[in-house]
Design a protein around this motif. Structure first.
Motif, mmCIF file in Angstrom:
data_model
loop_
_atom_site.group_PDB
_atom_site.id
_atom_site.type_symbol
_atom_site.label_atom_id
_atom_site.label_comp_id
_atom_site.label_asym_id
_atom_site.label_seq_id
_atom_site.Cartn_x
_atom_site.Cartn_y
_atom_site.Cartn_z
ATOM 1 N N ARG A 89 0.958 -1.095 0.233
ATOM 2 C CA ARG A 89 0.088 0.069 -0.027
ATOM 3 C C ARG A 89 0.845 1.283 -0.055
ATOM 4 O O ARG A 89 0.564 2.282 -0.747
ATOM 5 C CB ARG A 89 -0.908 0.095 1.315
ATOM 6 N N ALA A 90 1.951 1.337 0.702
ATOM 7 C CA ALA A 90 2.635 2.488 0.513
ATOM 8 C C ALA A 90 3.500 2.515 -0.217
ATOM 9 O O ALA A 90 3.690 3.621 -0.989
ATOM 10 C CB ALA A 90 3.961 2.200 1.972
ATOM 11 N N ALA A 91 4.028 1.372 -1.132
ATOM 12 C CA ALA A 91 4.500 1.420 -2.634
ATOM 13 C C ALA A 91 3.649 1.999 -3.503
ATOM 14 O O ALA A 91 4.022 2.770 -4.432
ATOM 15 C CB ALA A 91 5.063 0.156 -2.827
ATOM 16 N N ALA A 92 2.248 1.700 -3.492
ATOM 17 C CA ALA A 92 1.284 2.037 -4.270
ATOM 18 C C ALA A 92 1.053 3.536 -4.140
ATOM 19 O O ALA A 92 1.076 4.451 -5.226
ATOM 20 C CB ALA A 92 -0.233 1.548 -4.187
ATOM 21 N N HIS A 93 0.894 4.327 -2.955
ATOM 22 C CA HIS A 93 0.816 5.608 -2.872
ATOM 23 C C HIS A 93 1.986 6.464 -3.202
ATOM 24 O O HIS A 93 2.251 7.495 -3.863
ATOM 25 C CB HIS A 93 0.636 6.019 -1.315
ATOM 26 N N ALA A 94 3.440 5.549 -2.882
ATOM 27 C CA ALA A 94 4.642 6.401 -3.554
ATOM 28 C C ALA A 94 4.638 6.295 -5.089
ATOM 29 O O ALA A 94 5.027 7.314 -5.593
ATOM 30 C CB ALA A 94 5.773 5.625 -2.779
ATOM 31 N N THR A 95 3.952 5.432 -5.766
ATOM 32 C CA THR A 95 4.161 5.540 -6.970
ATOM 33 C C THR A 95 2.785 6.374 -7.621
ATOM 34 O O THR A 95 3.507 7.169 -8.558
ATOM 35 C CB THR A 95 3.549 3.862 -7.565
ATOM 36 N N PHE A 96 2.045 6.454 -6.950
ATOM 37 C CA PHE A 96 1.096 7.582 -7.375
ATOM 38 C C PHE A 96 1.703 8.885 -7.252
ATOM 39 O O PHE A 96 1.590 9.878 -8.190
ATOM 40 C CB PHE A 96 -0.091 7.635 -6.448
ATOM 41 N N GLY A 97 2.415 9.444 -6.404
ATOM 42 C CA GLY A 97 3.371 10.597 -6.086
ATOM 43 C C GLY A 97 4.283 10.565 -7.277
ATOM 44 O O GLY A 97 4.443 11.738 -7.941
ATOM 45 N N LEU A 98 4.966 9.663 -7.853
ATOM 46 C CA LEU A 98 5.792 9.717 -8.921
ATOM 47 C C LEU A 98 4.927 9.866 -10.215
ATOM 48 O O LEU A 98 5.194 10.768 -10.873
ATOM 49 C CB LEU A 98 6.433 8.299 -9.005
ATOM 50 N N HIS B 104 3.291 17.720 -14.064
ATOM 51 C CA HIS B 104 3.103 18.969 -14.021
ATOM 52 C C HIS B 104 4.373 19.452 -13.395
ATOM 53 O O HIS B 104 4.608 20.868 -13.738
ATOM 54 C CB HIS B 104 2.045 19.839 -13.303
ATOM 55 N N TYR B 105 5.382 18.626 -12.921
ATOM 56 C CA TYR B 105 6.428 19.301 -12.465
ATOM 57 C C TYR B 105 7.888 18.879 -13.515
ATOM 58 O O TYR B 105 8.861 19.232 -13.184
ATOM 59 C CB TYR B 105 7.035 18.615 -10.966
ATOM 60 N N LEU B 106 7.486 18.220 -14.471
ATOM 61 C CA LEU B 106 8.459 17.555 -15.463
ATOM 62 C C LEU B 106 9.082 18.837 -16.228
ATOM 63 O O LEU B 106 8.172 19.737 -16.303
ATOM 64 C CB LEU B 106 8.007 16.408 -16.276
ATOM 65 N N PRO B 107 10.314 18.864 -16.746
ATOM 66 C CA PRO B 107 10.744 19.775 -17.710
ATOM 67 C C PRO B 107 9.918 20.001 -18.763
ATOM 68 O O PRO B 107 9.756 19.207 -19.320
ATOM 69 C CB PRO B 107 12.282 19.496 -18.005
ATOM 70 N N GLY B 108 9.854 21.430 -19.294
ATOM 71 C CA GLY B 108 9.118 21.540 -20.575
ATOM 72 C C GLY B 108 9.758 21.241 -21.394
ATOM 73 O O GLY B 108 9.132 20.916 -22.627
ATOM 74 N N ASP B 109 11.190 20.810 -21.780
ATOM 75 C CA ASP B 109 11.746 20.403 -22.962
ATOM 76 C C ASP B 109 11.779 18.987 -23.104
ATOM 77 O O ASP B 109 12.130 18.509 -24.213
ATOM 78 C CB ASP B 109 13.151 21.001 -22.626
ATOM 79 N N LEU B 110 10.913 18.290 -22.235
ATOM 80 C CA LEU B 110 10.839 16.823 -22.326
ATOM 81 C C LEU B 110 9.371 16.580 -22.824
ATOM 82 O O LEU B 110 8.378 16.780 -22.215
ATOM 83 C CB LEU B 110 10.919 16.232 -21.054
ATOM 84 N N ASP B 111 9.525 16.016 -24.098
ATOM 85 C CA ASP B 111 7.963 15.885 -24.763
ATOM 86 C C ASP B 111 7.254 14.569 -24.010
ATOM 87 O O ASP B 111 7.898 13.872 -23.440
ATOM 88 C CB ASP B 111 8.223 15.519 -26.301
ATOM 89 N N GLU B 112 5.793 14.858 -24.392
ATOM 90 C CA GLU B 112 4.996 14.066 -23.398
ATOM 91 C C GLU B 112 5.351 12.387 -23.506
ATOM 92 O O GLU B 112 5.273 11.758 -22.512
ATOM 93 C CB GLU B 112 3.442 14.207 -23.993
#
Length: 196
Positions: free
Chosen positions: A148-157, A162-170
């Protein structure tokens, strides 16, 4: 939002979600939403009891969609590793496909009154439990609490789009998040999911 947002109510809700996500829940009034929709603020009360009702209307179908689609993908998978991959792929797709809803959920879920928040949290827990059941098969050495902790940590990742660099395409960003999640969760993934 889930597909088929075709009614006037859906249209209003989509616009409200975008405004809430960009300006914050308290930064948007019913008059602001009405103006963006092309009606007076009071006319919105024909569709919604107020802003809290809009938040609940936004979160409930999204959490139900996550739970139901998570269950569907797990049921279709031939084994736990495939189910994990299906869950990660689905969540990555959701995170990139619904950025306004995701941002709104992450920042505004606590604005809901307890009686409205409770069913939303229940749906969220049911989605988490799909992950827990898969993870305890992929990682039998993990307890349910660890899974369960791993699942929540994965959701955080995965919810960090919206925090990813803009120069990295989708596409590149989605691939990177998928690889990071699978490498963190599955001992078998390291052999097949390389991060350059």
């Amino acid at each position: 939002m889930p597909p088929n947002c075709t009614t006037r109510r859906d249209e209003i809700l989509t616009i409200a979600i975008d405004l809430f996500a960009r300006r914050g829940y308290h930064g948007v009034s019913m008059d602001d939403i009405g103006s963006a929709v092309g009606v007076t603020g009071p006319a919105l009360y024909h569709h919604f009891a107020g802003k809290e009702a809009m938040l609940a209307a936004a979160f409930t179908p999204i959490c139900k969609h996550l739970r139901d689609e998570g269950r569907r993908r797990v049921a279709k998978s031939p084994d736990a590793e495939s189910a994990l991959r299906a869950l990660v792929d689905f969540h990555v797709s959701f995170a990139f496909g619904s950025p306004a809803v995701l941002s709104l959920y992450l920042h505004e879920i606590d604005r809901l009154p307890p009686e409205t928040r409770k069913p939303v949290r229940r749906l969220q827990r049911q989605y988490v439990e799909e992950w827990v059941q898969v993870l305890t098969k992929v990682r039998p050495e993990w307890s349910e609490e660890e899974a369960r902790a791993a699942a929540h940590a994965t959701f955080g990742l995965l919810n960090s789009t919206h925090y990813l660099p803009g120069d990295l395409d989708e596409m590149a960003a989605a691939s990177l998040l998928t690889k990071l999640a699978l490498n963190a969760l599955s001992p078998l993934s390291k052999a097949i999911v390389d991060i350059p």
